[in-house]
Design a protein around this motif. Structure first.
Motif, PDB file in Angstrom:
ATOM      1  N   SER A 278     -11.765  11.440  -5.913  1.00  0.00           N
ATOM      2  CA  SER A 278     -11.191  10.152  -5.589  1.00  0.00           C
ATOM      3  C   SER A 278      -9.756  10.329  -5.123  1.00  0.00           C
ATOM      4  CB  SER A 278     -11.214   9.232  -6.811  1.00  0.00           C
ATOM      5  OG  SER A 278     -12.541   8.971  -7.197  1.00  0.00           O
ATOM      6  N   PRO A 279      -9.260   9.422  -4.284  1.00  0.00           N
ATOM      7  CA  PRO A 279      -7.895   9.541  -3.784  1.00  0.00           C
ATOM      8  C   PRO A 279      -6.878   9.241  -4.868  1.00  0.00           C
ATOM      9  CG  PRO A 279      -8.844   7.476  -3.109  1.00  0.00           C
ATOM     10  CD  PRO A 279      -9.937   8.252  -3.764  1.00  0.00           C
ATOM     11  N   ARG A 280      -5.692   9.652  -4.648  1.00  0.00           N
ATOM     12  CA  ARG A 280      -4.645   9.454  -5.626  1.00  0.00           C
ATOM     13  C   ARG A 280      -3.889   8.164  -5.307  1.00  0.00           C
ATOM     14  NH1 ARG A 280      -4.260  14.227  -8.308  1.00  0.00           N
ATOM     15  NH2 ARG A 280      -2.276  13.654  -9.214  1.00  0.00           N
ATOM     16  N   ALA A 281      -4.606   7.059  -5.249  1.00  0.00           N
ATOM     17  CA  ALA A 281      -3.967   5.792  -4.916  1.00  0.00           C
ATOM     18  C   ALA A 281      -3.431   5.086  -6.147  1.00  0.00           C
ATOM     19  CB  ALA A 281      -4.953   4.882  -4.197  1.00  0.00           C
ATOM     20  N   GLY A 282      -4.061   5.330  -7.312  1.00  0.00           N
ATOM     21  CA  GLY A 282      -3.493   4.840  -8.548  1.00  0.00           C
ATOM     22  C   GLY A 282      -3.849   3.410  -8.887  1.00  0.00           C
TER      23      GLY A 282
ATOM     24  N   MET B  88       5.858   7.523   7.097  1.00  0.00           N
ATOM     25  CA  MET B  88       5.961   7.554   5.635  1.00  0.00           C
ATOM     26  C   MET B  88       7.334   8.059   5.201  1.00  0.00           C
ATOM     27  SD  MET B  88       3.212   6.640   3.785  1.00  0.00           S
ATOM     28  CE  MET B  88       3.051   7.742   2.362  1.00  0.00           C
ATOM     29  N   ALA B  89       7.836   9.119   5.855  1.00  0.00           N
ATOM     30  CA  ALA B  89       9.139   9.670   5.492  1.00  0.00           C
ATOM     31  C   ALA B  89      10.251   8.654   5.745  1.00  0.00           C
ATOM     32  CB  ALA B  89       9.395  10.959   6.266  1.00  0.00           C
ATOM     33  N   THR B  90      10.121   7.867   6.823  1.00  0.00           N
ATOM     34  CA  THR B  90      11.125   6.845   7.117  1.00  0.00           C
ATOM     35  C   THR B  90      11.197   5.816   5.997  1.00  0.00           C
ATOM     36  OG1 THR B  90      10.875   7.084   9.501  1.00  0.00           O
ATOM     37  CG2 THR B  90      11.730   4.983   8.713  1.00  0.00           C
ATOM     38  N   VAL B  91      10.028   5.353   5.530  1.00  0.00           N
ATOM     39  CA  VAL B  91      10.010   4.367   4.452  1.00  0.00           C
ATOM     40  C   VAL B  91      10.505   4.992   3.152  1.00  0.00           C
ATOM     41  CG1 VAL B  91       8.513   2.877   3.071  1.00  0.00           C
ATOM     42  CG2 VAL B  91       8.205   3.019   5.545  1.00  0.00           C
TER      43      VAL B  91
ATOM     44  N   LEU C  39       4.978   0.201  -2.566  1.00  0.00           N
ATOM     45  CA  LEU C  39       3.556  -0.023  -2.331  1.00  0.00           C
ATOM     46  C   LEU C  39       3.124   0.538  -0.980  1.00  0.00           C
ATOM     47  CD1 LEU C  39       0.905  -1.191  -3.320  1.00  0.00           C
ATOM     48  CD2 LEU C  39       1.588  -3.408  -2.369  1.00  0.00           C
ATOM     49  N   PHE C  40       3.966   0.449   0.030  1.00  0.00           N
ATOM     50  CA  PHE C  40       3.647   1.023   1.333  1.00  0.00           C
ATOM     51  C   PHE C  40       3.391   2.521   1.204  1.00  0.00           C
ATOM     52  CE2 PHE C  40       4.593   3.030   5.372  1.00  0.00           C
ATOM     53  CZ  PHE C  40       4.000   2.194   6.302  1.00  0.00           C
ATOM     54  N   LEU C  41       4.215   3.202   0.439  1.00  0.00           N
ATOM     55  CA  LEU C  41       4.015   4.640   0.244  1.00  0.00           C
ATOM     56  C   LEU C  41       2.704   4.914  -0.492  1.00  0.00           C
ATOM     57  CD1 LEU C  41       7.660   5.680  -0.704  1.00  0.00           C
ATOM     58  CD2 LEU C  41       6.494   6.065   1.483  1.00  0.00           C
ATOM     59  N   ARG C  42       2.405   4.097  -1.470  1.00  0.00           N
ATOM     60  CA  ARG C  42       1.131   4.259  -2.182  1.00  0.00           C
ATOM     61  C   ARG C  42      -0.049   4.114  -1.235  1.00  0.00           C
ATOM     62  NH1 ARG C  42      -0.311   0.405  -6.429  1.00  0.00           N
ATOM     63  NH2 ARG C  42      -2.185   1.656  -6.195  1.00  0.00           N
ATOM     64  N   VAL C  43      -0.007   3.069  -0.390  1.00  0.00           N
ATOM     65  CA  VAL C  43      -1.092   2.854   0.559  1.00  0.00           C
ATOM     66  C   VAL C  43      -1.223   4.049   1.493  1.00  0.00           C
ATOM     67  CG1 VAL C  43      -1.973   1.397   2.414  1.00  0.00           C
ATOM     68  CG2 VAL C  43      -0.826   0.347   0.464  1.00  0.00           C
ATOM     69  N   GLY C  44      -0.096   4.579   1.932  1.00  0.00           N
ATOM     70  CA  GLY C  44      -0.133   5.708   2.853  1.00  0.00           C
ATOM     71  C   GLY C  44      -0.837   6.917   2.271  1.00  0.00           C
ATOM     72  N   TYR C  45      -0.515   7.249   1.029  1.00  0.00           N
ATOM     73  CA  TYR C  45      -1.192   8.387   0.403  1.00  0.00           C
ATOM     74  C   TYR C  45      -2.697   8.125   0.278  1.00  0.00           C
ATOM     75  CZ  TYR C  45       3.149  10.798  -0.749  1.00  0.00           C
ATOM     76  OH  TYR C  45       4.350  11.482  -0.670  1.00  0.00           O
ATOM     77  N   TYR C  46      -3.034   6.871   0.047  1.00  0.00           N
ATOM     78  CA  TYR C  46      -4.451   6.532  -0.080  1.00  0.00           C
ATOM     79  C   TYR C  46      -5.192   6.672   1.252  1.00  0.00           C
ATOM     80  CZ  TYR C  46      -8.608   3.609  -0.300  1.00  0.00           C
ATOM     81  OH  TYR C  46      -9.886   3.144  -0.186  1.00  0.00           O
TER      82      TYR C  46
ATOM     83  N   ALA D  86       6.039   2.167  -9.097  1.00  0.00           N
ATOM     84  CA  ALA D  86       6.703   3.459  -8.931  1.00  0.00           C
ATOM     85  C   ALA D  86       6.054   4.526  -9.808  1.00  0.00           C
ATOM     86  CB  ALA D  86       8.189   3.335  -9.254  1.00  0.00           C
ATOM     87  N   VAL D  87       5.624   4.134 -11.015  1.00  0.00           N
ATOM     88  CA  VAL D  87       4.950   5.090 -11.902  1.00  0.00           C
ATOM     89  C   VAL D  87       3.647   5.564 -11.261  1.00  0.00           C
ATOM     90  CG1 VAL D  87       3.766   5.341 -14.115  1.00  0.00           C
ATOM     91  CG2 VAL D  87       6.001   4.227 -14.013  1.00  0.00           C
ATOM     92  N   THR D  88       2.911   4.649 -10.655  1.00  0.00           N
ATOM     93  CA  THR D  88       1.683   5.050  -9.990  1.00  0.00           C
ATOM     94  C   THR D  88       1.963   5.934  -8.780  1.00  0.00           C
ATOM     95  OG1 THR D  88       0.577   3.048 -10.723  1.00  0.00           O
ATOM     96  CG2 THR D  88      -0.412   4.203  -8.873  1.00  0.00           C
TER      97      THR D  88
END
Length: 754
Positions: free
Chosen positions: A74-78, A148-151, A175-182, A229-231
């Motif tokens: 499963s992805p690491r979306a949290g 992603m790096a810009t955000v 949350l944008f960063l979380r979505v990106g990793y997902y 942020a914890v996720t």
């Protein structure tokens, strides 16, 4: 599920779930126990596992929590945000956040640089959350590494002046960063790889956020962003870097913690759980024993609130996982031992204590004495299986919670199924040398309880729908045992999941299959073993087997192919649905071949049986089987023509004798057709059946006096006239039974057998 010796279980990733969905949970079984003080009658593990209900998703440990799908990949979306603490749980990583998605256009985010940052900050959190649903094309436009790096850089800059609220839209950036990793996990080829530049930028952002003094505010406003942020720690696989943040949250949690701060602490479960997959995380915990102490401290501080679904239970279970790692055992062992000894094995603390015991036994093998659990099975039986009921000298029920009526109905159901089975297979008694004279049916109150306790008490794998332990049928004192659970999704109707299927395995092994299970598997017999269990289960209960009929319409297999079915070369559909179809066809269409085949099975002539199937029969019936499947697929499967008993000859039409029947039995609504039979001394079992005709007659038995609806010892009250009563060890002399007309009936056949 394969009915064989219990295989070595492999524990996958550890999912923490919500108590409201306890029915979805299971547990991988241990390998052989290290304990030497198991129950005396524990049989050797020749076992028939049964399929789960389709209402139970695949999950392999009895951890409390919300139902999830997904596994190691499963992805690491949290964790997704939730509306209130009592609803909070870990969202499945293959899905978007739990927030209601706002109406916004993904195309608006296909930007770079400051324009992208401004776009993210200008929308609400729900809009960013909707990006979880992007397809591959959309994800490729929005979440490239440079975007992603810009955000991430923007989050680092904004965190320097973080005021403990979301006034600067920091929550949207996180949350944008979380979505990106997902989405990068979902579409790696389209989005592109994430490498060192993003890793550095994300670390800078998280360092800045967690370094901001107001990120430690114990407030609802800060908690909302902090939880995200914890996720993100886990999404970015930075679990090892931020163990200090997790430890701070664990040490600060107490019964007064609520709202979003509760969510922030709850999300540490993801960081810990997924962190154990990373060597660097294990190294970080090895270097800081106070982390494990913080986990244990959270449990003991919150022990008064243990419910089985609470955060303390979940964190405590994660502590148990640490004994899986040799590097962490020195620090984890005393903490796990203390928690096991501190809290009861049953009740609100049962999920915690039993999961810790599972880890201790399975991941720190050979050290049950260290944890004080070598005698765990013996201790559990009187605590968990509080009901002990004897149906007959050959049948006993041990249960967690069953009423007197439920016990009586279960005993009657099994006794009547016994007669149905024997009429079907026409055996001549037990196969030579079979000593399985006693069956114990064990019934847990739910699938959750089954998964929580049965692995320890009976040393079995519990990621299934029940288990029949045949033991060694050649031993005089052998104890066969069926371990089951109540089908809680059928409540308020009481039903034991797979009861009739599994009881058929017992009967089939005793009356049809010579030797033990391993002997019967020396040639492919799975089509019969599982097929007859399914056939009896559905046929005896009078339930239409819709899944099998749907498979018949597809015409997937030839009959000759099904004769070759094994547990290794077939999936559950072929084993169960197609086994049922093959057995039904052969019993209905070629009973003479089945008589010959069962004679060989009963003699242990496995090679002869195989020759009969593959050479004598071979492909001869394939064309007819295909035609039968076509008809069966439309619901026209036919019926088994049972041999009828001869007509009774006594002048009094109420009188019956051994193995005879009377036709044309009738009564008007509210009245009875009274009957009786004389039994010589020593009759072990009397079976009375009724069938055919019109109306609805219910069957009653009352021993040595007339049977009525208010005076009876046993009854069968199905809809229609299909009734069966089996009386074990009836008294010698005249015994009485009757058909009561719930609705006037006529043309009914009644048969007595003993």
């Amino acid at each position: 599920m394969r009915p064989s010796r219990i295989p070595t279980a492999q524990l996958g990733r550890l999912l923490t779930l919500a108590f409201a969905f306890l029915l979805t949970l299971g547990l991988f079984a241990p390998q052989s126990r290290a304990a030497t003080t198991a129950p005396q009658e524990r049989p050797t593990p020749r076992s028939f596992p049964l399929p789960k209900s389709p209402k139970l998703p695949d999950e392999h440990r009895p951890v409390p929590g919300e139902a999830l799908t997904g596994g190691q990949d499963s992805p690491r979306a949290g964790t997704a945000p939730a509306a209130a603490p009592e609803k909070q749980g870990k969202a499945q990583r293959s899905a978007p956040n739990a927030l209601t998605a706002a109406v916004c256009s993904p195309a608006d985010f296909a930007k770079t640089g400051a324009a992208l940052v401004q776009q993210v900050r200008s929308v609400d959190v729900a809009c960013v959350n909707s990006l979880f649903n992007l397809d591959a094309d959309g994800a490729a436009k929005v979440f490239r590494e440079d975007q992603m790096a810009t955000v991430a850089d923007a989050l680092r800059t904004a965190s320097a002046s973080y005021d403990g609220t979301n006034n600067a839209a920091i929550g949207q950036l996180v949350l944008f960063l979380r979505v990106g990793y997902y989405v990068q996990w979902r579409f790696p080829d389209r989005v592109g790889a994430y490498g060192a530049p993003l890793k550095s930028a994300t670390r800078g952002a998280l360092d800045a956020f967690f370094g901001a003094p107001r990120s430690k505010d114990v407030t609802q406003a800060n908690g909302e962003t902090l939880a995200e942020a914890v996720t993100l720690i886990d999404s970015a696989r930075e679990n090892a870097r931020y163990t200090g943040v997790v430890k701070w949250l664990l040490n600060g949690f107490d019964p007064t913690t609520g709202g979003a701060m509760w969510s922030a602490v709850d999300n540490t479960r993801t960081v810990i759980e997924r962190g154990t997959e990373l060597p660097e995380f294990i190294a970080a915990l090895q270097a800081d024993p106070s982390f494990a102490t913080a986990m244990a401290g959270l449990v003991t501080r919150n022990a008064a609130g243990l419910t089985g679904s609470d955060l303390a239970t979940s964190i405590g279970i994660q502590l148990g996982s640490l004994v899986s790692f040799p590097e962490l055992r020195p620090q984890a062992r005393p903490l796990v031992k203390d928690l096991i000894a501190r809290y009861p094995l049953v009740g609100a603390s049962g999920p915690l204590t039993m999961n810790l015991a599972w880890y201790a036994e399975n991941k720190d093998k050979g050290n049950c004495a260290l944890y004080g659990i070598c005698d765990l099975p013996t201790r559990l039986i009187p605590l968990v299986l509080t009901v002990d009921h004897t149906c007959s000298p050959s049948l006993r029920v041990r249960a967690q919670d069953m009423s007197a009526a439920e016990l009586a109905d279960t005993c009657t159901s099994l006794a009547n199924q016994d007669a149905y089975f024997h009429a079907l297979v026409k055996d001549g008694g037990p196969v030579a040398g079979d000593q399985n004279k006693r069956l114990e049916v064990v019934v847990f109150d739910s699938y959750y309880d089954y998964s929580l306790y049965a692995w320890s008490i009976y040393d079995i794998e519990v990621d299934n729908g029940g288990m029949y332990l045949e033991g060694d049928p050649s031993k005089v004192d052998n104890q066969a045992r069926f371990i089951a659970h109540e089908a809680t999704w059928e409540r308020p109707t009481f039903q034991i999941w797979n009861l009739n299927h599994e009881y058929t395995h017992y009967l089939d092994g005793r009356y049809d299959m010579a030797g033990d299970f391993d002997a019967g598997m020396s040639t492919p017999t799975v089509w019969w073993v599982e097929g007859i269990a399914e056939y009896v289960s559905y046929g005896y209960r009078g339930v239409r087997y819709d899944d099998a009929i749907a498979q018949a319409a597809q015409g997937t297999y030839k009959l000759s192919t099904l004769f070759d079915t094994t547990y290794e070369n077939a999936d559950s559909t072929r084993i169960y649905n197609w086994g049922y179809l093959a057995v039904r066809y052969m019993l209905q269409s070629h009973p003479q071949d089945m008589t010959a085949l069962l004679a060989k099975y009963r003699a242990g002539d496995w090679a002869g049986a195989r020759t009969l199937l593959t050479s004598t029969i071979g492909t001869r019936y394939d064309a007819d089987f295909a035609a039968w499947l076509t008809a069966c697929g439309t619901g026209r499967c036919g019926s088994l023509q049972q041999a009828q008993a001869p007509l009774c000859t006594q002048a009094d039409t109420r009188q019956y004798d051994k193995n005879c029947r009377r036709d044309g039995v009738a009564a008007t609504t509210g009245n009875y057709s009274y009957m009786f039979v004389y039994l010589p001394a020593g009759v072990q079992q009397l079976t009375v059946t009724s069938s055919g005709g019109t109306g609805n007659g219910d069957l009653y038995y009352n021993g040595s006096s007339w049977a009525t609806t208010t005076s009876y010892l046993a009854k069968s009250t199905n809809t229609g006239n299909g009734e069966t009563l089996t009386v074990v060890n009836p008294p010698a002399g005249w015994v009485f039974f009757s058909l009561y007309a719930q609705q006037g009936f006529d043309g009914v056949s009644v048969t007595t057998q003993y």
